[in-house]
Design a protein around this motif. Structure first.
Motif, mmCIF file in Angstrom:
data_model
loop_
_atom_site.group_PDB
_atom_site.id
_atom_site.type_symbol
_atom_site.label_atom_id
_atom_site.label_comp_id
_atom_site.label_asym_id
_atom_site.label_seq_id
_atom_site.Cartn_x
_atom_site.Cartn_y
_atom_site.Cartn_z
ATOM 1 N N LEU A 84 3.426 -18.017 50.038
ATOM 2 C CA LEU A 84 3.490 -17.217 51.256
ATOM 3 C C LEU A 84 4.952 -16.941 51.555
ATOM 4 N N GLU A 85 5.254 -15.676 51.794
ATOM 5 C CA GLU A 85 6.642 -15.275 52.020
ATOM 6 C C GLU A 85 7.102 -15.700 53.411
ATOM 7 N N LYS A 86 8.287 -16.284 53.471
ATOM 8 C CA LYS A 86 8.830 -16.777 54.728
ATOM 9 C C LYS A 86 8.908 -15.670 55.773
ATOM 10 N N SER A 87 9.216 -14.460 55.356
ATOM 11 C CA SER A 87 9.342 -13.339 56.299
ATOM 12 C C SER A 87 7.994 -12.876 56.850
ATOM 13 N N LYS A 88 6.890 -13.356 56.259
ATOM 14 C CA LYS A 88 5.549 -12.920 56.672
ATOM 15 C C LYS A 88 4.795 -13.967 57.487
ATOM 16 N N ILE A 89 5.399 -15.163 57.635
ATOM 17 C CA ILE A 89 4.729 -16.231 58.379
ATOM 18 C C ILE A 89 5.649 -16.752 59.492
ATOM 19 N N ALA A 90 5.022 -17.304 60.526
ATOM 20 C CA ALA A 90 5.766 -17.850 61.654
ATOM 21 C C ALA A 90 5.295 -19.280 61.916
ATOM 22 N N ASN A 132 -7.878 -18.543 56.413
ATOM 23 C CA ASN A 132 -7.960 -17.263 57.115
ATOM 24 C C ASN A 132 -7.253 -16.141 56.362
ATOM 25 N N ILE A 133 -7.465 -16.140 55.049
ATOM 26 C CA ILE A 133 -6.862 -15.125 54.193
ATOM 27 C C ILE A 133 -7.961 -14.453 53.370
ATOM 28 N N CYS A 158 -5.476 -9.040 60.296
ATOM 29 C CA CYS A 158 -4.759 -7.750 60.336
ATOM 30 C C CYS A 158 -4.498 -7.143 58.962
ATOM 31 N N ARG A 159 -4.845 -7.863 57.892
ATOM 32 C CA ARG A 159 -4.689 -7.396 56.506
ATOM 33 C C ARG A 159 -3.237 -7.256 56.047
ATOM 34 N N GLU A 160 -2.320 -7.913 56.730
ATOM 35 C CA GLU A 160 -0.920 -7.957 56.291
ATOM 36 C C GLU A 160 -0.850 -8.713 54.970
ATOM 37 N N VAL A 161 -0.100 -8.197 54.004
ATOM 38 C CA VAL A 161 0.108 -8.922 52.748
ATOM 39 C C VAL A 161 1.053 -10.088 53.048
ATOM 40 N N LEU A 162 0.612 -11.301 52.740
ATOM 41 C CA LEU A 162 1.399 -12.494 53.036
ATOM 42 C C LEU A 162 2.059 -13.098 51.803
ATOM 43 N N GLY A 163 1.520 -12.812 50.636
ATOM 44 C CA GLY A 163 2.030 -13.400 49.399
ATOM 45 C C GLY A 163 1.003 -13.251 48.302
ATOM 46 N N TRP A 164 0.852 -14.303 47.478
ATOM 47 C CA TRP A 164 -0.113 -14.230 46.391
ATOM 48 C C TRP A 164 -0.648 -15.609 46.045
ATOM 49 N N LYS A 165 -1.752 -15.603 45.312
ATOM 50 C CA LYS A 165 -2.350 -16.827 44.786
ATOM 51 C C LYS A 165 -2.150 -16.833 43.286
ATOM 52 N N ASN A 197 2.423 -11.084 62.005
ATOM 53 C CA ASN A 197 1.961 -9.848 62.638
ATOM 54 C C ASN A 197 0.971 -10.103 63.774
ATOM 55 N N CYS A 198 -0.022 -10.989 63.534
ATOM 56 C CA CYS A 198 -1.094 -11.178 64.525
ATOM 57 C C CYS A 198 -1.277 -12.621 64.981
ATOM 58 N N ARG A 199 -0.514 -13.560 64.425
ATOM 59 C CA ARG A 199 -0.555 -14.987 64.776
ATOM 60 C C ARG A 199 -1.830 -15.703 64.331
ATOM 61 N N ASN A 200 -2.557 -15.143 63.399
ATOM 62 C CA ASN A 200 -3.709 -15.804 62.789
ATOM 63 C C ASN A 200 -3.197 -17.008 61.988
ATOM 64 N N HIS A 201 -3.783 -18.192 62.161
ATOM 65 C CA HIS A 201 -3.344 -19.388 61.434
ATOM 66 C C HIS A 201 -3.677 -19.238 59.952
ATOM 67 N N VAL A 202 -2.657 -19.420 59.073
ATOM 68 C CA VAL A 202 -2.868 -19.218 57.642
ATOM 69 C C VAL A 202 -2.565 -20.433 56.766
ATOM 70 N N ALA A 203 -1.826 -21.423 57.274
ATOM 71 C CA ALA A 203 -1.511 -22.590 56.440
ATOM 72 C C ALA A 203 -1.019 -23.740 57.301
#
Length: 106
Positions: A96-102, A45-46, A71-78, A14-20
């Motif tokens: 992390l869901e593949k459809s939620k990360i780039a 950054n989660i 952006c508070r997009e739900v990416l998955g779970w811990k 959604n916002c290109r914030n680095h997450v993993a």
């Protein structure tokens, strides 16, 4: 040449914030709510939401949804706790869901 570009990583779709980091992928054979997902040893950054017990395909787990810190997009779970001995390796890990990360820097 890859070193000049930087590490391969994943960002919020959604916002290109680095997450993993790609180096933190443990498995690409996980199932998320919306399709394929990856298991990571670490995420960044989660924001981790409240814990809840959830019945997943592999049994009962205590999990907490994870959100992008920007952006508070739900990416998955811990995975917080696994109740079956064979699932204990997931504790402290992130799905992390593949459809939620780039992909970035590939």
């Amino acid at each position: 040449m890859a070193e000049a570009i930087g590490p391969r990583l994943y960002s919020c779709c959604n916002c290109r914030n680095h997450v993993a980091l790609h180096d933190d992928v443990i498995s690409k054979a996980f199932q998320g709510k919306n399709g394929r997902a990856f298991l990571f040893s670490h995420a960044m950054n989660i924001v981790v939401g409240p814990k809840e017990d959830r019945q997943l395909r592999t049994g009962l787990h205590t999990v907490a949804d994870v959100y992008c810190s920007d952006c508070r997009e739900v990416l998955g779970w811990k995975y917080v706790q696994a109740y079956e001995e064979t699932q204990k390796y997931k504790e402290g890990k992130f799905v992390l869901e593949k459809s939620k990360i780039a992909k970035e820097n590939w």
